[in-house]
Enzyme design. Structure first.
Site, PDB file in Angstrom:
ATOM      1  N   GLY A 111       0.827  -1.195   0.000  1.00  0.00           N
ATOM      2  CA  GLY A 111       0.000   0.000   0.000  1.00  0.00           C
ATOM      3  C   GLY A 111       0.858   1.241   0.000  1.00  0.00           C
ATOM      4  N   GLY A 112       0.187   2.377   0.202  1.00  0.00           N
ATOM      5  CA  GLY A 112       0.898   3.644   0.141  1.00  0.00           C
ATOM      6  C   GLY A 112       1.928   3.798   1.240  1.00  0.00           C
ATOM      7  N   MET A 113       1.742   3.123   2.365  1.00  0.00           N
ATOM      8  CA  MET A 113       2.664   3.286   3.485  1.00  0.00           C
ATOM      9  C   MET A 113       3.752   2.235   3.520  1.00  0.00           C
ATOM     10  SD  MET A 113       0.156   4.451   6.571  1.00  0.00           S
ATOM     11  CE  MET A 113       1.553   4.496   7.688  1.00  0.00           C
TER      12      MET A 113
ATOM     13  N   ASP B 214      -7.949   6.196   9.152  1.00  0.00           N
ATOM     14  CA  ASP B 214      -7.887   5.653   7.789  1.00  0.00           C
ATOM     15  C   ASP B 214      -8.725   4.381   7.696  1.00  0.00           C
ATOM     16  OD1 ASP B 214      -5.298   4.456   5.512  1.00  0.00           O
ATOM     17  OD2 ASP B 214      -7.176   5.526   5.121  1.00  0.00           O
TER      18      ASP B 214
END
Length: 719
Positions: free
Chosen positions: A21-23, A142
């Site tokens: 994912g983005g993280m 989130d």
């Protein structure tokens, strides 16, 4: 970032990538020292190497958030095992979840909505977990379908608490993605209006995100399914969502209304807490129409209990801790009484030991009477803080916990623990033994988080004083493993029990009774994880090992055979279970007598399996006989007696005698409320039984009111 085979922090071997994912990335990994599988979230590198202030701030915020996340103890929140930094990469180690996240479930279903029943169940479980986390001061920030997992057994868990907050705490703006770190500050389809505008976030922001998630799984698409991220953000801020029933007419009105309320633009117009949301969800299901549907859904043969073990509430290791010192010595008392005669001390010592012998024979009521009398005489002769007086009061607590009076036992243990800490010190073995028994009765009372804290504290003290492999340390870890299961941490419970079994085999030997007790617990944990074929095999192994080491007629051997019967029943092999129980009843009657609690437990198992096979007349007759004997031998309030009363009610219901069943269900609920309290899980389960019976009698309004009362009490005490 990472690669297969990498060793994170010299401990976690990365096996295969399971998410990105983005993280960062999520890997399936093996915890090498413990030999268990875990999930390792590897976050993106720490950023520009020349920005030391940035990296220091990120490290500090990361440690703070991960530490808070690691304290969360709720079955609906992913367990954090470890966190740290390895070669410039931050990582978090969590339990490995076997299941599918909501995004995957929607994809599996070709992006068609989930069943209404599933939507409501997911909503209720997520709301309960959010309520708990919000009470701890934590906002997720989130929440989205990819961060909500539904496990194989139906449990729903929220992932990544604390991680999404990292970027915000360092002072980033609420951009979709920060260009320096790549940290996603929320996903556009699920962001609240206040999150988009950069305003202060409170728990109601999570509720908005949950509304977006529920909208999507209920209709098949998020509330604002637009082409670009900016349009989505503007719509969250300015555009009212289309009512979900416009997309799916069969949605219940209460669910559609809740979703629309969650999607209110202003936080003050939403439900004001996850606890309020939980209450509304439960109340919405308790309309007469919903209640009738639920009654129909559960009117099958699986509405009978399949076990009748005291450990259905909490188990402890075999027998009490090491016997308390019971010889005369120098007393340290606040007000010294006259010196007693040696003859009196010897007499009281003999009576104390007689009480211990009665307990070893399972005659707990008689043992309690002896210990209470000896405790009173010792207090008069030796003083309230004398070690011998405290030894007797400890045994009073022990007998109370074994005769179905955990609240009274807790009061007794609390007094003894405080006195022993004052007289002997906090880390004295007798003080620790008392605190460990306090944890046990806290578990009996359903206060499993407090029990967990107490066990953890005692374990740390035992490890300091005695070492990790001392038998008393291992006994504490054994009990902690079981309590983890009561917190919903089933995989952790199984792993810890497996570790204790291995340690006991190494220290005590593979056939030592304590080793076999823990192997028994491993088998029981497998059953809790619905791994019944493995549980059956493990219980059979323990039964065979006990027969060889202890003899075929030893109570522990017979107990393992009983659990083999439980496993057979859960696997649908009721005919084999009946044969086993009949043989077991004959053996227990021969060895222990026809009215021994274990003999009656085997007879209870026989009755349950008769019911599973539809032989309800025989099942009811067996249950009534067992109930009458238990009432006479154990007392009206004993947990086993109450389980038998419930089984009688189940049989009456199946035979259509609902008025008589209501009397039984109500009596069980009233007794549990008096003994355990109105909000104990067992009490609430009994009240639900009572409400179900009222429905069958056509008394729908009374049933609805009772269901609402139960829902309110569960909301007040979510643990």
């Amino acid at each position: 970032m990472a690669k297969v085979g990498s060793l994170v922090q010299g401990r976690y071997r990365l096996l295969n990538l399971i998410g990105r994912g983005g993280m960062g990335e999520v890997w399936r990994a093996r915890d090498e020292p413990l030999g268990r599988h875990v999930a390792v979230k590897c976050l993106k590198p720490l950023g520009p190497v020349d920005d030391q202030s940035f990296t220091r701030a990120l490290r500090e915020r990361f440690r703070r958030e991960a530490r808070v996340a690691a304290t969360l103890q709720h079955r609906g929140v992913t367990v954090v095992h470890d966190f740290g930094e390895s070669e410039g990469m931050l990582y978090v180690v969590t339990e490995l979840l076997e299941g599918r996240n909501l995004s995957q479930l929607l994809a599996d279903n070709n992006h068609r909505p989930l069943r209404v029943h599933d939507v409501v169940e997911i909503a209720e479980q997520v709301a309960s977990a959010l309520s708990y986390a919000h009470q701890q001061g934590l906002v997720h920030r989130d929440l989205k379908p990819a961060n909500i997992m539904r496990l194989v057994g139906g449990t729903v868990k929220i992932c990544d608490f604390g991680i999404a907050r990292l970027g915000h705490d360092i002072g980033f703006t609420a951009e979709l993605t920060n260009t320096v770190t790549g940290f996603e500050m929320g996903t556009p389809h699920y962001m609240s209006p206040e999150q988009i505008s950069g305003a202060h976030l409170d728990p109601r922001s999570d509720l908005y995100s949950l509304g977006c998630v529920l909208y999507e799984i209920a209709t098949g698409a998020p509330p604002f399914d637009l082409d670009d991220a900016w349009s989505v953000l503007v719509a969250h801020r300015d555009t009212p969502p289309d009512p979900p029933r416009n997309h799916r007419a069969e949605l219940p009105a209460f669910l559609a209304e809740i979703i629309m309320d969650l999607l209110a633009k202003r936080p003050e117009d939403r439900p004001q807490s996850a606890a309020v949301l939980t209450q509304r969800l439960r109340a919405g299901q308790l309309t007469p129409r919903s209640a009738a549907a639920r009654a129909t859904a559960r009117s099958g043969p699986n509405n009978t209990p399949d076990t009748d073990r005291n450990s259905a509430i909490q188990t402890t290791d075999s027998g009490p801790p090491a016997p308390q010192a019971d010889t005369p010595g120098t007393s340290r008392v606040r007000h010294a009484p006259p010196t007693p005669s040696p003859e009196l001390i010897t007499t009281l010592t003999g009576r104390h030991n007689a009480g211990l012998s009665l307990g070893r024979l399972g005659r707990w009521t008689e043992a309690g009477e002896v210990h209470r009398a000896v405790a009173a005489e010792r207090e008069h002769a030796l003083g309230p803080d004398h070690p011998d007086t405290l030894a007797s009061r400890y045994e009073v607590g022990f007998t109370l916990s074994r005769t179905g009076h955990p609240a009274d036992a807790l009061r007794e243990y609390t007094h003894v623990a405080e006195a022993r800490e004052r007289v002997l010190g906090p880390d004295h073995p007798h003080t620790l033994a008392t605190r460990q028994e306090m944890a046990y009765v806290l578990g009996q009372l359903g206060r499993h988080f407090e029990a967990h804290q107490t066990y953890t504290s005692v374990l740390a003290a035992r490890e300091r004083a005695m070492g990790a492999d001392h038998p008393d340390t291992l006994r504490c870890r054994h009990n902690l493993a079981f309590n983890l299961s009561r917190l919903g941490r089933l995989e952790d419970s199984y792993q810890m029990a497996s570790e204790v079994a291995a340690a006991r085999a190494r220290v005590l030997g593979p056939t030592h009774p304590d080793t076999l007790v823990t192997r028994y617990e491993v088998a029981y944990a497998l059953g809790q994880l619905d791994r019944w074929p493995e549980a059956l095999h493990a219980h059979q192994e323990v039964a065979d090992a006990r027969a060889q080491a202890l003899g075929p007629d030893h109570p522990d051997t017979l107990a393992a055979r009983y659990e083999v019967g439980i496993s057979l029943g859960r696997l649908g092999r009721s005919s084999e279970a009946l044969t086993l129980y009949r043989d077991l009843i004959n053996d227990r009657t021969r060895v222990q007598g026809p009215t021994h609690p274990d003999t009656l437990r085997a007879r209870h198992g026989l009755g349950v399996n008769l019911g599973r096979m539809g032989r309800w007349e025989e099942a009811l007759a067996e249950s009534r006989d067992v109930c009458a004997i238990r009432q006479q031998i154990l007392g009206h309030d004993h947990p086993d007696t109450l389980v038998s009363h419930r089984e009688v009610a189940v049989g009456l219901g199946w035979l259509g005698h609902w008025e008589e069943a209501l009397t039984e269900y109500r009596a069980v609920a009233d007794t549990r409320e008096r003994v355990l309290g109105p909000d104990h899980p067992d009490t609430l389960a009994s009240r639900n039984d009572e409400a179900h019976c009222l429905e069958q009698l056509g008394r729908g309004q009374e049933a609805v009111e009772l269901y609402r009362r139960v829902a309110f009490l569960r909301q007040q005490n979510p643990q």
